[in-house]
Write an enzyme that holds these catalytic residues in place. Sequence first.
Site, PDB file in Angstrom:
ATOM      1  N   GLY A  80      23.989  18.380  23.081  1.00  0.00           N
ATOM      2  CA  GLY A  80      23.239  17.150  22.248  1.00  0.00           C
ATOM      3  C   GLY A  80      24.281  16.798  21.143  1.00  0.00           C
ATOM      4  N   LYS A 136      18.929  12.314  34.046  1.00  0.00           N
ATOM      5  CA  LYS A 136      18.158  11.233  33.358  1.00  0.00           C
ATOM      6  C   LYS A 136      18.947  10.341  32.815  1.00  0.00           C
ATOM      7  CE  LYS A 136      13.813  13.920  33.468  1.00  0.00           C
ATOM      8  NZ  LYS A 136      12.742  14.088  32.404  1.00  0.00           N
ATOM      9  N   GLY A 180      25.817  21.525  28.254  1.00  0.00           N
ATOM     10  CA  GLY A 180      25.894  22.740  28.539  1.00  0.00           C
ATOM     11  C   GLY A 180      26.092  22.824  30.344  1.00  0.00           C
ATOM     12  N   ARG A 219      29.612  31.375  22.807  1.00  0.00           N
ATOM     13  CA  ARG A 219      29.458  30.694  21.576  1.00  0.00           C
ATOM     14  C   ARG A 219      29.698  31.704  20.409  1.00  0.00           C
ATOM     15  NH1 ARG A 219      23.525  27.128  22.581  1.00  0.00           N
ATOM     16  NH2 ARG A 219      24.650  25.307  23.692  1.00  0.00           N
TER      17      ARG A 219
END
Length: 399
Positions: free
Chosen positions: A379, A200, A356, A38
């Site tokens: 996200g 999920k 990720g 990053r």
Amino acid sequence: MFDKMTIDDVDVRGKKVLMRVDFNVPLTEDQEVADDARIVASLPTIRKILNDGGRLVLMSHLGRPKGKPMPNFSLRPAAGRLSELLNKPVKLAPDCIGPEVVVMVESLHDGDVVLLENVRFYQEETDNDAEFSQALARLADVYVNDAFGSAHRAHASVEGVAHHVTPAVAGYLMKKELEYLGKALNTPKRPFVAMLGGAKISGKIDVIENMLPKVDAFLLGGAMTFTFDACEGLKVGTSLVEQERMDMAKDLLAKFGNVDAKVMLPLDYVVADSFSADAKTAVVNRGEIPDGWMGLDIGPRTIEAYSKMLEEAGTVAWNGPMGVFEMKPFALGTRAVAEALAKATSKGAVTVVGGGDSAAALADFGLTGAVSHVSTGGGASLEFMAGKVLPGVAALSDR
């Protein structure tokens, strides 16, 4: 077309440039940067500002210190790593606001850089507090947001400060992320295949609903598929099932039948008698997982079917692994689809990977450079794929 101002639209010479970066990097037990991807991703914008004579003030969060200073969440390791990468000193401010910080910033010369301490040491950051935003803004003549990984957060350093500094512009990483994702979703080369995995359904529902009308095929994998299986009354053994999402899964299954896109659930699974790399394993068809066993990867028939569709795609958007790739016996599915993405890319497909876990899997398999684009924001890329407005982008100055 990218409709926000970028770093190329401003003259930064002699100006204080407040830049939001995503230095939320993993640290070792010795408080050293374990993965600097990053930080490296932000270098093009950082170098542009420094080379053009800007006085650079960097800010970021790290971890979740919950609004109070915590030494193990200090950005000192990131300052050290950035200093090595730039081959010049990068001072770490003792705080992110306050008189001492103001003095440090005012003493900067053209081409100097300072990194503010973790903005999440203040609860006001995640609360998007107006006074805190203004205190950050007082450090700047120009605001640059290059933290795509935080663009979906309406936080002070991401969204709030942009309302108090003019101009507020995008950095190169932000622009690259939005252009790749935007092109993939809005003007895809066909066939357009979306692939979603992970544990999920929750968090992926909006993505599925937004993308169903846009794609030619939707491939589903990971433990999220067991909630679909369970709501159809199929045998899932002790596999992970989100009981509270069963109605949602039923609604989605009904929608799958009413769209032109080909939606595929796994045909078979690799199952184990315990959640362990040493567990006994077997391959079973969907809906035939024995009692006491759990599904931990997609099976060989699924790998073959998914790989074929991926290799023939013109555009692929992938978010989420196909199984527990961290354990060798259950990594084959994720590795196979990653290799299929690499093949598709080599044949001219546009392949965009977000999340990720997916990015970590690509890195594990040595395939990071074999796809078109790996997003730095899990996200944020999910919310973008779900068709949502990203607050950190919306707040930037229009062209």
